[in-house]
Design a protein around this motif. Structure first.
Motif, PDB file in Angstrom:
ATOM      1  N   LEU A 107      23.749 -23.260 -76.191  1.00 15.54           N
ATOM      2  CA  LEU A 107      23.743 -24.526 -76.623  1.00 15.54           C
ATOM      3  C   LEU A 107      23.852 -24.527 -78.341  1.00 15.54           C
ATOM      4  O   LEU A 107      23.409 -23.581 -78.773  1.00 15.54           O
ATOM      5  N   GLN A 108      24.418 -25.461 -78.881  1.00 12.16           N
ATOM      6  CA  GLN A 108      24.805 -25.600 -80.293  1.00 12.16           C
ATOM      7  C   GLN A 108      24.321 -26.982 -80.803  1.00 12.16           C
ATOM      8  O   GLN A 108      24.782 -27.897 -80.507  1.00 12.16           O
ATOM      9  N   PRO A 109      23.282 -26.809 -81.454  1.00 15.43           N
ATOM     10  CA  PRO A 109      22.434 -28.087 -82.168  1.00 15.43           C
ATOM     11  C   PRO A 109      23.456 -28.183 -83.397  1.00 15.43           C
ATOM     12  O   PRO A 109      24.087 -27.366 -84.083  1.00 15.43           O
ATOM     13  N   GLY A 110      23.316 -29.495 -83.858  1.00 11.36           N
ATOM     14  CA  GLY A 110      24.029 -30.183 -85.046  1.00 11.36           C
ATOM     15  C   GLY A 110      23.535 -31.158 -85.411  1.00 11.36           C
ATOM     16  O   GLY A 110      22.967 -32.136 -85.060  1.00 11.36           O
ATOM     17  N   ALA A 111      24.150 -31.615 -86.665  1.00 17.64           N
ATOM     18  CA  ALA A 111      23.825 -32.823 -87.336  1.00 17.64           C
ATOM     19  C   ALA A 111      25.279 -33.367 -88.079  1.00 17.64           C
ATOM     20  O   ALA A 111      25.916 -32.776 -88.281  1.00 17.64           O
ATOM     21  N   PHE A 112      25.256 -34.881 -88.104  1.00 14.86           N
ATOM     22  CA  PHE A 112      26.498 -35.579 -88.544  1.00 14.86           C
ATOM     23  C   PHE A 112      26.288 -36.748 -89.266  1.00 14.86           C
ATOM     24  O   PHE A 112      24.953 -37.368 -89.076  1.00 14.86           O
ATOM     25  N   ALA A 113      27.215 -37.151 -89.954  1.00 11.92           N
ATOM     26  CA  ALA A 113      27.057 -38.811 -90.750  1.00 11.92           C
ATOM     27  C   ALA A 113      27.948 -39.553 -89.589  1.00 11.92           C
ATOM     28  O   ALA A 113      28.762 -39.088 -89.077  1.00 11.92           O
ATOM     29  N   ARG A 114      27.586 -40.793 -89.552  1.00  9.04           N
ATOM     30  CA  ARG A 114      28.627 -41.470 -88.490  1.00  9.04           C
ATOM     31  C   ARG A 114      28.743 -43.122 -89.264  1.00  9.04           C
ATOM     32  O   ARG A 114      27.727 -43.501 -89.891  1.00  9.04           O
ATOM     33  N   ALA A 115      29.958 -43.553 -89.256  1.00 13.60           N
ATOM     34  CA  ALA A 115      30.530 -44.561 -89.622  1.00 13.60           C
ATOM     35  C   ALA A 115      30.903 -45.804 -88.422  1.00 13.60           C
ATOM     36  O   ALA A 115      31.480 -44.842 -87.609  1.00 13.60           O
ATOM     37  N   ALA A 116      30.392 -46.763 -88.054  1.00 14.17           N
ATOM     38  CA  ALA A 116      30.868 -47.416 -87.027  1.00 14.17           C
ATOM     39  C   ALA A 116      31.113 -48.769 -87.051  1.00 14.17           C
ATOM     40  O   ALA A 116      30.510 -49.462 -88.297  1.00 14.17           O
ATOM     41  N   ALA A 117      32.031 -49.413 -86.373  1.00 18.45           N
ATOM     42  CA  ALA A 117      32.223 -50.996 -86.410  1.00 18.45           C
ATOM     43  C   ALA A 117      32.029 -51.504 -84.996  1.00 18.45           C
ATOM     44  O   ALA A 117      32.053 -50.553 -83.992  1.00 18.45           O
ATOM     45  N   ARG A 118      31.697 -52.766 -85.051  1.00 20.89           N
ATOM     46  CA  ARG A 118      31.393 -52.998 -83.903  1.00 20.89           C
ATOM     47  C   ARG A 118      31.765 -54.897 -83.769  1.00 20.89           C
ATOM     48  O   ARG A 118      31.603 -55.366 -84.618  1.00 20.89           O
ATOM     49  N   LEU A 119      32.428 -55.156 -82.665  1.00 18.02           N
ATOM     50  CA  LEU A 119      32.636 -56.594 -82.348  1.00 18.02           C
ATOM     51  C   LEU A 119      32.122 -57.043 -81.217  1.00 18.02           C
ATOM     52  O   LEU A 119      32.203 -56.742 -80.014  1.00 18.02           O
ATOM     53  N   GLU A 120      31.173 -58.285 -81.412  1.00 17.73           N
ATOM     54  CA  GLU A 120      30.626 -58.805 -80.312  1.00 17.73           C
ATOM     55  C   GLU A 120      31.027 -60.300 -80.070  1.00 17.73           C
ATOM     56  O   GLU A 120      31.462 -61.101 -81.115  1.00 17.73           O
ATOM     57  N   VAL A 121      31.137 -60.567 -78.663  1.00 11.21           N
ATOM     58  CA  VAL A 121      31.714 -61.908 -78.340  1.00 11.21           C
ATOM     59  C   VAL A 121      30.411 -62.276 -77.434  1.00 11.21           C
ATOM     60  O   VAL A 121      30.082 -61.786 -76.252  1.00 11.21           O
ATOM     61  N   ARG A 122      29.669 -63.358 -77.931  1.00  8.61           N
ATOM     62  CA  ARG A 122      28.454 -63.830 -77.199  1.00  8.61           C
ATOM     63  C   ARG A 122      29.116 -64.957 -75.962  1.00  8.61           C
ATOM     64  O   ARG A 122      29.197 -66.139 -76.458  1.00  8.61           O
ATOM     65  N   ALA A 123      28.874 -64.552 -74.747  1.00  2.97           N
ATOM     66  CA  ALA A 123      29.255 -65.487 -73.987  1.00  2.97           C
ATOM     67  C   ALA A 123      28.204 -66.690 -73.384  1.00  2.97           C
ATOM     68  O   ALA A 123      28.322 -67.462 -72.945  1.00  2.97           O
ATOM     69  N   GLY A 124      27.011 -66.254 -73.854  1.00  5.12           N
ATOM     70  CA  GLY A 124      25.744 -67.032 -73.620  1.00  5.12           C
ATOM     71  C   GLY A 124      24.735 -66.575 -74.706  1.00  5.12           C
ATOM     72  O   GLY A 124      24.804 -65.738 -75.493  1.00  5.12           O
ATOM     73  N   GLU A 125      23.539 -67.194 -74.185  1.00  3.60           N
ATOM     74  CA  GLU A 125      22.367 -67.041 -75.174  1.00  3.60           C
ATOM     75  C   GLU A 125      21.977 -65.658 -74.968  1.00  3.60           C
ATOM     76  O   GLU A 125      21.391 -64.825 -76.042  1.00  3.60           O
ATOM     77  N   ARG A 126      22.011 -64.945 -73.635  1.00  2.00           N
ATOM     78  CA  ARG A 126      21.549 -63.655 -73.616  1.00  2.00           C
ATOM     79  C   ARG A 126      22.569 -62.577 -73.122  1.00  2.00           C
ATOM     80  O   ARG A 126      22.154 -61.600 -72.931  1.00  2.00           O
ATOM     81  N   VAL A 127      23.802 -63.110 -73.106  1.00  2.00           N
ATOM     82  CA  VAL A 127      24.907 -62.295 -72.521  1.00  2.00           C
ATOM     83  C   VAL A 127      26.007 -62.123 -73.317  1.00  2.00           C
ATOM     84  O   VAL A 127      26.320 -63.131 -74.126  1.00  2.00           O
ATOM     85  N   GLY A 128      26.484 -60.968 -73.572  1.00  2.00           N
ATOM     86  CA  GLY A 128      27.903 -60.929 -74.409  1.00  2.00           C
ATOM     87  C   GLY A 128      28.558 -59.601 -73.929  1.00  2.00           C
ATOM     88  O   GLY A 128      27.964 -58.919 -73.384  1.00  2.00           O
ATOM     89  N   LEU A 129      29.652 -59.596 -74.685  1.00  2.00           N
ATOM     90  CA  LEU A 129      30.352 -58.259 -74.734  1.00  2.00           C
ATOM     91  C   LEU A 129      30.478 -57.648 -76.144  1.00  2.00           C
ATOM     92  O   LEU A 129      30.697 -58.495 -76.887  1.00  2.00           O
ATOM     93  N   PHE A 130      30.684 -56.667 -76.281  1.00  2.00           N
ATOM     94  CA  PHE A 130      31.048 -56.027 -77.556  1.00  2.00           C
ATOM     95  C   PHE A 130      31.806 -54.674 -77.330  1.00  2.00           C
ATOM     96  O   PHE A 130      31.918 -54.170 -76.179  1.00  2.00           O
ATOM     97  N   VAL A 131      32.717 -54.183 -78.407  1.00  2.00           N
ATOM     98  CA  VAL A 131      33.490 -53.168 -78.422  1.00  2.00           C
ATOM     99  C   VAL A 131      33.128 -52.418 -79.342  1.00  2.00           C
ATOM    100  O   VAL A 131      32.887 -52.996 -80.659  1.00  2.00           O
ATOM    101  N   ALA A 132      33.001 -51.143 -79.635  1.00  2.00           N
ATOM    102  CA  ALA A 132      32.637 -50.391 -80.703  1.00  2.00           C
ATOM    103  C   ALA A 132      33.426 -49.175 -80.906  1.00  2.00           C
ATOM    104  O   ALA A 132      33.787 -48.604 -79.899  1.00  2.00           O
TER     105      ALA A 132
END
Length: 317
Positions: A288-313
């Motif tokens: 087993l090899q533990p590790g640490a990293f820095a992350r940059a992320a982007a996300r695009l959300e499409v809300r289909a309703g008040e409580r439901v939606g889709l996203f891609v990241a």
């Protein structure tokens, strides 16, 4: 005679120090279609108000400001009352008298039609309305709201100057978006992209701008590093915590960017990529090899309703 003088002195001492009382100040603002009309009303008022102890200050204005009329009495610059006269400015053929008593939280508004224009009769009627109202206030009586002394028909209304505080702003709504998805990951030295499973949790408040939120990401998967004759298989998962900002937090389509740190735990297992390799090759045991990293992320959300939606990241470690 000495007794009389003594009585006179005692009476003078009992009635006061001889200093005359100061007139009670009022303010009269006049908006008229012509300077002559304003001057004529001002002259009539001076004559009528001279009958009682009122010090009137006059000013000419272009139009009556209702915000000024409805200000709280504590903010008024006059001690007895403030008066505004609209002589056909806001509505041709109509004179409007606004009287705000500083001891009250009400404004009495009188509307008087000018059927023959602002002639001498109308001018005297306006002056009489103001004078009778100030005289009543000076005597400690409430503002008269009945018919005018000259019998002219007037439309009377009473408006409160009490300022209703605006309703408190609703607290910002909380955002909690839980997502489960599948994707592909690739190590920098890997030749193939292998499937991964991911769990995403976004928690924050819908602010007016940027809508900062905590974005938690958990991913798991495996990848192969090919070698000759020994390759390395990587299986593991990671957990990252990012601060995310939204570009349009209240839109149906929301874009977010995030930056943060993460930790991973990877099981590394060597294996033979070439079955024809020499049997002399000895493989180390997996570890087993533990590790640490820095992350940059982007996300695009499409809300289909008040409580439901889709996203891609997408993320880069």
């Amino acid at each position: 005679m000495p007794t009389t003088s003594l009585l006179l002195l005692m009476i003078a001492a009992a009635t006061g120090d001889g200093t005359p009382a100061r007139p009670t100040p009022v303010e009269v603002a006049i908006a008229a279609t012509t300077p002559d009309a304003a001057a004529a009303v001002r002259a009539d008022l001076r004559e009528l108000l001279a009958r009682f102890d009122v010090d009137a200050r006059y000013r000419e204005i272009g139009a009556v400001d209702r915000t000024e009329v409805l200000r709280p009495p504590a903010e008024a610059p006059c001690a007895l009352a403030c008066v505004w006269l609209d002589l056909g400015v806001s509505a041709p053929g109509l004179a409007i008298v606004y009287i705000s008593a500083t001891a009250s939280e009400q404004v009495v508004i009188r509307r008087m039609p000018l059927s023959a224009g602002f002639d001498e009769v109308a001018r005297e009627e306006v002056a009489h309305i103001v004078a009778s109202s100030l005289e009543a206030l000076h005597a400690g009586r409430p503002l008269p709201v009945g018919t005018s002394g000259a019998g002219t028909a007037t439309n009377v209304s009473i408006v409160s100057t009490t300022v209703t505080p605006p309703p408190p702003s609703p607290p910002p709504s909380r955002t909690m978006l839980l997502g489960l998805g599948a994707g592909a990951a690739r190590e920098a030295a890997g030749q193939t992209a292998l499937p991964t499973l991911g769990l995403s949790l976004l928690v924050g408040a819908d602010a007016r701008r940027f809508s900062p939120a905590l974005w938690l990401q958990a991913d798991g998967g495996e990848s192969d590093l090919l070698g000759s004759p020994v390759g390395l298989r990587l299986r593991g998962g990671d957990l990252a915590a990012l601060v995310a900002l939204a570009t349009r937090p209240h839109a149906r389509v929301v874009a977010r960017v995030g930056l943060g740190l993460g930790a991973e735990l990877v099981a590394m297992t060597p294996h033979l990529d070439d079955p024809t390799a020499s049997s002399d090759v000895q493989l180390d045991a997996g570890h087993l090899q533990p590790g640490a990293f820095a992350r940059a992320a982007a996300r695009l959300e499409v809300r289909a309703g008040e409580r439901v939606g889709l996203f891609v990241a997408a993320a880069l470690d």
